[in-house]
Design an enzyme around this catalytic site. Structure first.
Site, PDB file in Angstrom:
ATOM      1  N   GLU A  19       0.671   3.060   9.288  1.00 55.84           N
ATOM      2  CA  GLU A  19      -0.179   3.918  10.102  1.00 55.84           C
ATOM      3  C   GLU A  19      -0.432   3.375  11.507  1.00 55.84           C
ATOM      4  OE1 GLU A  19      -0.852   2.778   7.037  1.00 55.84           O
ATOM      5  OE2 GLU A  19      -0.551   4.575   5.818  1.00 55.84           O
ATOM      6  N   PHE A  59      -6.617   6.399   6.616  1.00 53.38           N
ATOM      7  CA  PHE A  59      -5.605   5.519   7.188  1.00 53.38           C
ATOM      8  C   PHE A  59      -5.369   5.814   8.675  1.00 53.38           C
ATOM      9  CE2 PHE A  59      -4.316   6.329   2.645  1.00 53.38           C
ATOM     10  CZ  PHE A  59      -5.057   5.270   2.154  1.00 53.38           C
TER      11      PHE A  59
HETATM   12  C1  LIG Z   1      -2.463   2.408   3.720  1.00 49.09           C
HETATM   13  C2  LIG Z   1      -2.029   3.493   2.803  1.00 49.09           C
HETATM   14  N1  LIG Z   1      -1.255   4.492   3.287  1.00 49.09           N
HETATM   15  C3  LIG Z   1      -0.882   5.500   2.476  1.00 49.09           C
HETATM   16  C4  LIG Z   1      -1.270   5.520   1.165  1.00 49.09           C
HETATM   17  C5  LIG Z   1      -0.885   6.690   0.265  1.00 49.09           C
HETATM   18  N2  LIG Z   1       0.132   6.278  -0.725  1.00 49.09           N
HETATM   19  C6  LIG Z   1      -0.217   6.007  -2.000  1.00 49.09           C
HETATM   20  S1  LIG Z   1       1.081   5.512  -2.922  1.00 49.09           S
HETATM   21  C7  LIG Z   1       2.160   5.708  -1.627  1.00 49.09           C
HETATM   22  C8  LIG Z   1       3.617   5.406  -1.819  1.00 49.09           C
HETATM   23  C9  LIG Z   1       3.829   4.043  -2.356  1.00 49.09           C
HETATM   24  O1  LIG Z   1       5.167   3.769  -2.580  1.00 49.09           O
HETATM   25  P1  LIG Z   1       5.557   2.393  -3.245  1.00 49.09           P
HETATM   26  O2  LIG Z   1       4.895   1.276  -2.528  1.00 49.09           O
HETATM   27  O3  LIG Z   1       7.033   2.325  -3.304  1.00 49.09           O
HETATM   28  O4  LIG Z   1       4.885   2.480  -4.687  1.00 49.09           O
HETATM   29  P2  LIG Z   1       5.530   2.836  -6.111  1.00 49.09           P
HETATM   30  O5  LIG Z   1       6.876   3.428  -5.891  1.00 49.09           O
HETATM   31  O6  LIG Z   1       5.606   1.549  -6.829  1.00 49.09           O
HETATM   32  O7  LIG Z   1       4.557   3.776  -6.754  1.00 49.09           O
HETATM   33  C10 LIG Z   1       1.473   6.148  -0.491  1.00 49.09           C
HETATM   34  C11 LIG Z   1       2.099   6.419   0.813  1.00 49.09           C
HETATM   35  C12 LIG Z   1      -2.082   4.463   0.706  1.00 49.09           C
HETATM   36  N3  LIG Z   1      -2.533   4.403  -0.551  1.00 49.09           N
HETATM   37  N4  LIG Z   1      -2.426   3.455   1.538  1.00 49.09           N
END
Ligand SMILES: Cc1ncc(C[n+]2csc(CCOP(=O)(O)OP(=O)(O)O)c2C)c(N)n1
Ligand SMILES: [Mg+2]
Lengths: 311, 281
Positions: A54, A79
């Site tokens: 972000e 965010f």
């Molecule tokens: C700072 C922040 N930005 C955005 C989000 C929203 N968000 C939750 S999970 C996610 C995707 C995560 O992907 P990954 O790290 O690959 O996790 P996994 O595939 O293991 O679930 C996002 C963008 C968040 N929780 N925190």
């Protein structure tokens, strides 16, 4: 029930994309939720995903604006205003760059994700930055008009959008006047000033008060900054008591902005409906609004209390 | 280096992992909200940590000498809750309160709400820094306590992760072991298409971490990597665990859409029977 304000954002953004070639859209891995995916599908060449980053989102937005583009940047309010506050302040607002920050999933009604995702400080943070305009639309139509305004206005704008569907308040002929309060009902005993999803609740509270023989003015303040001082001062003069309502902390948001105007011009008794210096929690939105005292009943009770405080 | 796990130990751990997966599907369905995909992909890692390695005691969850765990990818809270319940930190029935108002099981882990949670997370990119702080605190206390954390592969896109990466090597935090749950997906699609953090092992190596690459669903391999990490002195270890998002539920496997979507009750019955069959095999 109408659309969620984020849904209306996605639709109008696509429409504006057809009208203004300079609009580019950035998102931080939440395009399905923020609805920028609608724009991305129509204009893939003008959509850029920055990934879960972000701070970079804001910085790249600043650069695109400095390069003559009109960037709309979106992520959750937590965010955007939270994580990237200082990038917004120093890279966007200080140089007064033309970046539009459309932040979704604001407030407690994010619901089940819980406190870590419930931005209840973003209005406060954003309105404290010089050069920033802060808009909180109340329904889908107001969102369409506010986003259109933002696209055509030159300078940084923060637009606060919600996750949940909200009732439609305005018809297609509604005109959005930047910095101008919208009077939804007139009354003489008290003025209820609301923003965002609380405008619907304020209308409902006014009806409940009417049944109790109390006549309430209802003002929708969609532009928190610059705020409509005139309308607030007039409300104080005409009704002698004010209740503010926001899905936000009572510290620093609409309530504070209204209080600032009142104390400097025409102090009258005032009550604030908002989240009382506490974090939210997981739960369905309606249960949260109830638990944190953000319902029409709470507004009506605050109105009665503030009227009793009149000299 | 510690002994290998026996075949019996491995199959016992696999049973725990299946039971944890079962709980994940059940609780997300009951809540009709939450993140099944990334919870299922991390189940074998958490199982191995909590049942074969970490010094934690459900009856004394705040013991100063305990090992610490930070779920940096906090949206995978269901896997952490299911693991803690399996371990006996709280009754399994409580799992069904996930994401409800007044529940201790918040949508994202909250250390003020639930004993057994060592750090509140949910905003991505912040957990590794907190884990580094915990590791530093343990060192300042001359404690043998070790710190473990799991990051998402999409999460690696956050700049703060790399600030923490530098910090952890600069201060030689060899009591810190991190995992990347390398499932290849984030919300908007494959990590390579959204905003590529690849190549992952090379990046951590360039930041001077000890890097181990494993199959994140191979309990023995997870265990071995943890043992190796304990022998590495003067630097932290990053275990890059190749995983399958949604692992264990065929319909969910490798489908980005199952990142943050709850199954219907009907789907849930099917998924649970699949997990039961897997366990029977
Ligand atoms: C700072 C922040 N930005 C955005 C989000 C929203 N968000 C939750 S999970 C996610 C995707 C995560 O992907 P990954 O790290 O690959 O996790 P996994 O595939 O293991 O679930 C996002 C963008 C968040 N929780 N925190
Ligand atoms: Mg992933």
């Amino acid at each position: 029930m109408g659309l969620a304000t984020r849904e209306a954002y996605g639709e109008i953004l696509k429409e504006l994309g057809g009208k203004y070639e300079n609009i580019v859209v950035l998102d931080a891995d939440l395009s399905k939720s923020t609805k920028t995916a609608v724009f991305a599908k129509a204009f893939p060449q003008r959509f850029f995903n920055v990934g879960i980053a972000e701070q970079n989102l804001m910085g790249v937005g600043a650069g695109l604006a400095a390069g003559g583009k009109i960037p709309f940047v979106s992520t959750f309010a937590m965010f955007a205003a939270g994580r990237a506050f200082e990038q917004i302040r120093n890279s966007i607002c200080y140089p007064k760059l033309n970046v539009k920050i459309a932040a979704t999933h604001a407030g407690l009604t994010v619901g089940e994700d819980g406190a870590s995702h419930q931005a209840i400080e973003d209005i406060s943070l954003m309105r404290s930055i010089p050069n920033m305009t802060v808009i909180v639309p109340a329904d889908a139509e107001e969102t369409r008009k506010a986003i259109t305004f933002a696209a055509e206005y030159d300078g940084p704008v923060y637009i606060r959008l919600g996750r949940m569907a909200v009732p439609d308040l305005f018809a297609a002929d509604y005109t959005f006047e930047h910095g101008k309060a919208v009077q939804l009902a007139d009354g003489k005993d008290v003025t209820i000033i609301a923003t965002g999803i609380m405008v619907g609740a304020a209308n409902e509270a006014a009806k409940q008060l009417q049944d109790a023989g109390i006549s309430a003015r209802v003002l929708n303040i969609h532009t928190i900054k610059p705020i409509d001082k005139e309308a607030i001062i007039k409300a104080a003069a005409d009704t002698g008591a004010i209740v503010t309502c926001e899905e936000h902390s009572i510290i620093g948001g609409l309530g504070s902005a209204v209080a600032e105007v009142l104390v400097e011009n025409s102090p009258v008794p005032m009550e604030r409906i908002g989240v009382c210096d506490t974090f939210g929690e997981s739960g369905i939105p309606s249960a949260l609004l109830k638990k944190y005292h953000l319902t029409a009943e709470d507004i009506a009770a605050a109105a009665k209390k503030v009227i009793s405080r009149k000299k | 280096m510690a002994e290998k796990l026996t075949q019996e130990q491995v199959s016992q751990l696999e049973k725990y992992a299946q039971s944890i997966r079962y709980s994940i599907v059940q609780m997300v369905t009951e809540a009709q909200s939450g993140h099944p995909g990334g919870s299922l992909s991390a189940a074998d890692i958490l199982t191995t940590l909590y049942f074969a390695e970490m010094n934690v005691n459900p009856n004394d969850p705040q013991a100063a000498s305990r090992d610490r765990f930070v779920l940096s990818k906090g949206h995978a809270a269901p896997v952490l809750y299911a693991t803690l319940a399996e371990k006996g930190f709280f009754p399994k029935e409580e799992l069904l309160t996930l994401r409800r108002i007044d529940s201790r099981l918040q949508g994202h882990p909250s250390m003020k709400n639930l004993p057994g949670i060592d750090m509140s997370t949910g905003s991505l990119g912040q957990g590794l820094s907190a884990a580094a702080g915990l590791a530093l605190a343990a060192r300042l206390d001359n404690s043998a306590s070790r710190v473990y954390t799991v990051l998402g592969d999409g999460e690696l896109e956050e700049g703060m992760v790399w600030e923490a990466a530098m910090f952890a090597t600069h201060y030689k935090l060899d009591n810190l072991t991190a995992f990347v749950d390398f499932n290849g997906l984030q919300i908007d699609g494959p990590i390579s298409e959204v905003l590529s953090p690849l190549p992952i092992p090379e990046k951590w190596a360039a930041f001077n971490w000890h890097v181990i690459q494993i199959d994140g669903h191979d309990i023995q391999a997870i265990y071995d990597a943890i043992q190796t990490a304990k022998t590495i002195k003067g630097k932290p270890t990053m275990i890059v665990a190749q995983t399958i998002k949604g692992k264990g539920v065929c319909e969910m496997e490798n489908i980005a859409d199952w990142h943050g979507k709850a199954p219907s009750r009907q789907q849930c019955d099917l998924f649970l029977s699949q997990l039961n069959e897997l366990e029977a095999q």
